[in-house]
Write a protein that holds these residues in place. Structure first.
Motif, PDB file in Angstrom:
ATOM      1  N   LEU A   1      84.340 -73.092 -57.545  1.00 11.93           N
ATOM      2  CA  LEU A   1      84.419 -71.988 -57.940  1.00 11.93           C
ATOM      3  C   LEU A   1      83.484 -70.927 -57.368  1.00 11.93           C
ATOM      4  N   LYS A   2      82.865 -71.489 -56.287  1.00 11.59           N
ATOM      5  CA  LYS A   2      81.828 -69.848 -55.822  1.00 11.59           C
ATOM      6  C   LYS A   2      82.550 -68.597 -55.433  1.00 11.59           C
ATOM      7  N   GLY A   3      82.778 -67.542 -55.887  1.00 12.19           N
ATOM      8  CA  GLY A   3      83.885 -66.207 -55.680  1.00 12.19           C
ATOM      9  C   GLY A   3      84.381 -65.994 -55.957  1.00 12.19           C
ATOM     10  N   THR A   4      85.098 -67.334 -57.037  1.00 12.04           N
ATOM     11  CA  THR A   4      86.017 -66.827 -58.141  1.00 12.04           C
ATOM     12  C   THR A   4      85.964 -65.111 -59.411  1.00 12.04           C
ATOM     13  N   PRO A   5      86.640 -64.639 -59.527  1.00  5.79           N
ATOM     14  CA  PRO A   5      86.284 -64.029 -60.105  1.00  5.79           C
ATOM     15  C   PRO A   5      86.278 -64.692 -61.814  1.00  5.79           C
ATOM     16  N   THR A   6      85.609 -63.294 -62.430  1.00  8.37           N
ATOM     17  CA  THR A   6      84.663 -63.977 -64.147  1.00  8.37           C
ATOM     18  C   THR A   6      85.537 -63.678 -65.026  1.00  8.37           C
ATOM     19  N   ILE A   7      85.892 -63.611 -65.398  1.00  4.33           N
ATOM     20  CA  ILE A   7      87.270 -63.460 -67.188  1.00  4.33           C
ATOM     21  C   ILE A   7      86.130 -63.548 -67.957  1.00  4.33           C
ATOM     22  N   ASN A   8      86.428 -62.606 -69.298  1.00  2.00           N
ATOM     23  CA  ASN A   8      85.510 -62.565 -70.687  1.00  2.00           C
ATOM     24  C   ASN A   8      86.485 -63.960 -71.365  1.00  2.00           C
ATOM     25  N   TYR A   9      85.361 -64.673 -71.958  1.00  2.00           N
ATOM     26  CA  TYR A   9      85.780 -65.506 -73.193  1.00  2.00           C
ATOM     27  C   TYR A   9      86.996 -65.675 -73.828  1.00  2.00           C
ATOM     28  N   ASP A  10      87.522 -64.082 -74.283  1.00  2.00           N
ATOM     29  CA  ASP A  10      88.342 -63.679 -74.881  1.00  2.00           C
ATOM     30  C   ASP A  10      89.986 -63.555 -74.731  1.00  2.00           C
ATOM     31  N   LEU A  11      89.555 -63.492 -73.588  1.00  2.00           N
ATOM     32  CA  LEU A  11      90.431 -63.164 -72.352  1.00  2.00           C
ATOM     33  C   LEU A  11      91.463 -62.242 -72.886  1.00  2.00           C
ATOM     34  N   PRO A  12      90.785 -60.967 -73.051  1.00  4.05           N
ATOM     35  CA  PRO A  12      91.103 -59.001 -73.161  1.00  4.05           C
ATOM     36  C   PRO A  12      92.610 -59.213 -72.715  1.00  4.05           C
ATOM     37  N   TYR A  13      93.403 -58.398 -73.272  1.00  5.19           N
ATOM     38  CA  TYR A  13      94.589 -58.680 -72.452  1.00  5.19           C
ATOM     39  C   TYR A  13      94.767 -57.795 -71.408  1.00  5.19           C
TER      40      TYR A  13
END
Length: 308
Positions: A89-101
């Motif tokens: 997953l190196k380079g894959t952007p992150t998204i916060n655990y609570d998945l903001p809309y």
């Protein structure tokens, strides 16, 4: 004569064009075929045949095991990610655990996989389903990583590959039990996690506890049995005073606080496994705090390395 030939040629060109358009349309429809599946919350979800932009927060282990790469990966706090998956997953952007809309919208997913009923409180499912097909994967206290892997495999049309992953894992377990027979038989073990100068012990049927006791066959220490009776999560807090009575032959320590004061306390130093140098330490970046076929495989490999 020339006029007839010209008309015939025009007719054939038109005919071929219609056929070509039909084939193109048919191909496009095939790529976008939908399958209707019922998820863990009884939603009827139209799943694309070959989703290409998947968000599966905290379920990335299963995607990677099935040769899929999400468009965004789980994070929490100050950039905390699942380090053990970063080769894939190196380079894959992150998204916060609570998945903001807004963040979900930004990634334009064509499939959302949700791994916890609790993360959908407050009408979130309705909002997510407006963005993309949203499928709630099997979850809960009695749901194993195998259950989740098979459910994700079903959604992705990779049921057979999921079974192959399980088969490979089972072979690893059998080989480990055979190779380490003398180190496992009649021996007890425990998994501790230390963070913020506090110790937590894994329950006997959860996470790495399930691996140690049900799969590999280690004995369950008395303290672990007592902790497990009241456990409401994978790890339960345990006092240093209680740990001083721990009778485990081995301690597998997930250390997220290497400078913790408790490690300098005589109560810690006098724990039998610590005194006998049967304390095996892994840092907080390891897979021991996670679930999934890759996490469990890496745990088994860790055990092999330290007990061989």
């Amino acid at each position: 004569m020339f006029k007839k030939i010209a008309l015939s040629t025009t007719f054939l060109i038109a005919l071929f064009s219609l056929v070509a358009c039909g084939q193109s349309s048919e191909s496009k429809d095939k790529d976008n075929d939908l399958r209707t599946l019922t998820d863990a919350q009884d939603h009827k979800v139209d799943i694309p045949e070959k989703p290409k932009r998947i968000i599966a927060s905290y379920l990335e282990d299963y995607l990677v095991a099935l040769d899929e790469k999400p468009v965004a990966q789980w994070t929490v706090g100050e950039g905390k990610i699942q380090n053990y998956l970063q080769d894939e997953l190196k380079g894959t952007p992150t998204i916060n655990y609570d998945l903001p809309y807004e963040d979900v919208l930004k990634f334009e997913p064509d499939l959302l996989l949700i791994g916890s009923n609790g993360s959908l409180e407050g009408g979130k499912y309705k909002e997510y389903s407006k963005i993309a097909p949203t499928y709630v994967v099997k979850n809960g206290d009695n749901v194993t990583w195998r259950d989740q892997l098979e459910d994700v495999g079903k959604v992705l049309g990779k049921e057979e590959q999921a079974k192959d992953v399980e088969k490979d894992y089972d072979q690893l377990i059998e080989k480990t039990k055979k190779d380490l027979k003398d180190k496992i038989k009649g021996k007890s073990a425990v998994v501790l996690w230390v963070t913020n100068n506090s110790a937590f012990m894994v329950a006997d049927t959860r996470s790495s506890g399930q691996l140690l006791y049900q799969e590999l066959g280690f004995e369950v220490p008395q303290l672990t049995k007592e902790i497990s009776k009241k456990a409401t999560a994978d790890f339960s807090q345990v006092s240093l005073e209680s740990l001083s009575q721990l009778d485990a032959d081995y301690i597998f320590l997930v250390n997220s606080d290497s400078g913790a004061a408790m490690f300098k306390d005589p109560l810690w130093s006098n724990i039998p496994a610590v005194k006998n140098k049967h304390l095996y330490e892994f840092d907080g970046n390891s897979s021991w705090l996670y679930n999934g076929p890759i996490a469990y495989t890496k745990m088994v490999e860790n055990i092999q390395d330290v007990l061989k």
